[in-house]
Design a protein around this motif. Structure first.
Motif, short mmCIF file in Angstrom:
data_model
loop_
_atom_site.label_atom_id
_atom_site.label_comp_id
_atom_site.label_asym_id
_atom_site.label_seq_id
_atom_site.Cartn_x
_atom_site.Cartn_y
_atom_site.Cartn_z
N ARG A 1 45.04 47.92 46.36
CA ARG A 1 45.96 46.97 45.84
C ARG A 1 45.04 45.83 45.88
N CYS A 2 45.03 45.03 44.68
CA CYS A 2 44.32 44.02 44.36
C CYS A 2 44.75 42.91 43.74
N ILE A 3 44.27 41.75 43.81
CA ILE A 3 44.66 40.47 43.17
C ILE A 3 43.42 39.95 42.42
N ALA A 4 43.45 39.27 41.31
CA ALA A 4 42.62 38.45 40.73
C ALA A 4 42.66 37.14 40.59
N VAL A 5 41.64 36.23 40.92
CA VAL A 5 41.77 34.80 41.01
C VAL A 5 40.68 34.00 40.22
N ASP A 6 41.25 33.34 39.21
CA ASP A 6 40.34 32.60 38.41
C ASP A 6 41.15 31.54 37.56
N ASP A 7 40.39 30.38 37.22
CA ASP A 7 41.20 29.52 36.73
C ASP A 7 41.02 29.61 35.20
N GLU A 8 40.17 30.64 34.77
CA GLU A 8 39.98 30.87 33.27
C GLU A 8 41.02 31.96 32.85
N PRO A 9 41.96 31.76 32.01
CA PRO A 9 42.78 32.55 31.68
C PRO A 9 41.90 33.96 30.74
N LEU A 10 40.91 33.65 30.17
CA LEU A 10 39.96 34.78 29.44
C LEU A 10 39.38 35.66 30.71
N ALA A 11 38.91 35.00 31.61
CA ALA A 11 38.33 35.70 32.81
C ALA A 11 39.38 36.65 33.58
N LEU A 12 40.79 36.19 33.67
CA LEU A 12 41.62 37.11 34.27
C LEU A 12 42.08 38.41 33.39
N ASP A 13 42.03 37.97 31.83
CA ASP A 13 42.11 38.89 31.08
C ASP A 13 41.55 40.15 30.82
N ILE A 14 40.04 39.73 31.02
CA ILE A 14 39.00 40.90 31.24
C ILE A 14 39.17 41.60 32.62
#
Length: 241
Positions: A4-17
């Motif tokens: 189970r994971c979460i992704a934390v980034d202020d850049e939407p493109l980075a989160l999409d990837i």
């Protein structure tokens, strides 16, 4: 076992990837994406999280600052566009350190390491760590017509000159007639690394790395081109453990 994971980034493109990469792997389950450290903190309170993909350079709280205030951390894989943060990632005991733009094969390698670490923990959650064999923590060197004891924990760096070396400790300089190669034979490999033809550093005493220079206290030590690849390899390898 699903991780189970979460992704934390202020850049939407980075989160999409990251979201697209996670969707390709059946052993990963993306619980939530977060655009800030405060959102991630709430996610960690609400959910059981095994692994966090964490950007370092974010507004309000950096990834490093965020981790420093967490009492209980999941496994961490850092994602960042800045290679200078590699040492800080190592100091945080991260599983891995991914440099943007992140290729999928590098992402897969990182999450496989996380999976292996979680599986080891599952098999032996209460097993005590094996005791390491006793390792000598000092050496004697000849200086001023006598043998001087030098404790490895006190060494900051070692500088090689033409016919002798200077061992810089937290309290003194010790000058001895030794070659840099001979000195490396005396030092424990896990604690010291040669980073320049004229410098050996204590890895535990490194405070920061910037533009191919290492800072230990007031001293800036250059990283030689010949030694740079080995030094960066050490950072990556030890970042996992």
């Amino acid at each position: 076992m699903k991780i189970r994971c979460i992704a934390v980034d202020d850049e939407p493109l980075a989160l999409d990837i990251l979201e697209s990469y996670i969707a390709k792997l059946p052993f990963l389950k993306l619980v939530r994406t977060c655009s800030s450290a405060t959102e991630a903190m709430q996610a960690l309170q609400d959910e059981q999280i095994d692994l966090m993909f964490l950007d370092i350079e974010m507004p309000e709280l950096t990834g490093i600052q965020f981790l420093n205030i967490l009492k209980h951390q999941p496994l961490i894989i850092f994602t960042t566009a800045y290679p200078d943060y590699a040492l800080e990632g190592f100091n945080q005991d991260a599983v891995d350190y991914l440099l943007k733009p992140i290729p999928f094969d590098r992402f897969l390698k990182a999450v496989t390491k996380a999976q292996e670490r979680l599986q080891r923990h599952e098999k032996t959650p209460d097993a005590p760590a094996p005791s390491a064999p006793h390792e000598q923590d000092f050496m004697f060197v000849k200086a001023d017509y006598k043998s001087v004891r030098v404790d490895f924990k006190d060494i900051l760096w070692i500088e090689g000159l033409k016919d002798y070396i200077i061992i810089q400790t937290k309290d003194q300089k010790i000058i001895t007639l030794l070659s840099m190669n001979k000195m490396m034979e005396k030092l424990p490999e896990a604690k010291f690394l040669r980073v320049h033809r004229s410098y050996i550093v204590s890895l535990q005493k490194i405070e920061s790395i910037e533009k191919s220079r290492i800072r230990i206290g007031p001293k800036e030590i250059p990283i030689g081109e010949v030694y740079k690849e080995n030094f960066l390899k050490w950072v990556e390898e030890n970042n996992i453990q």
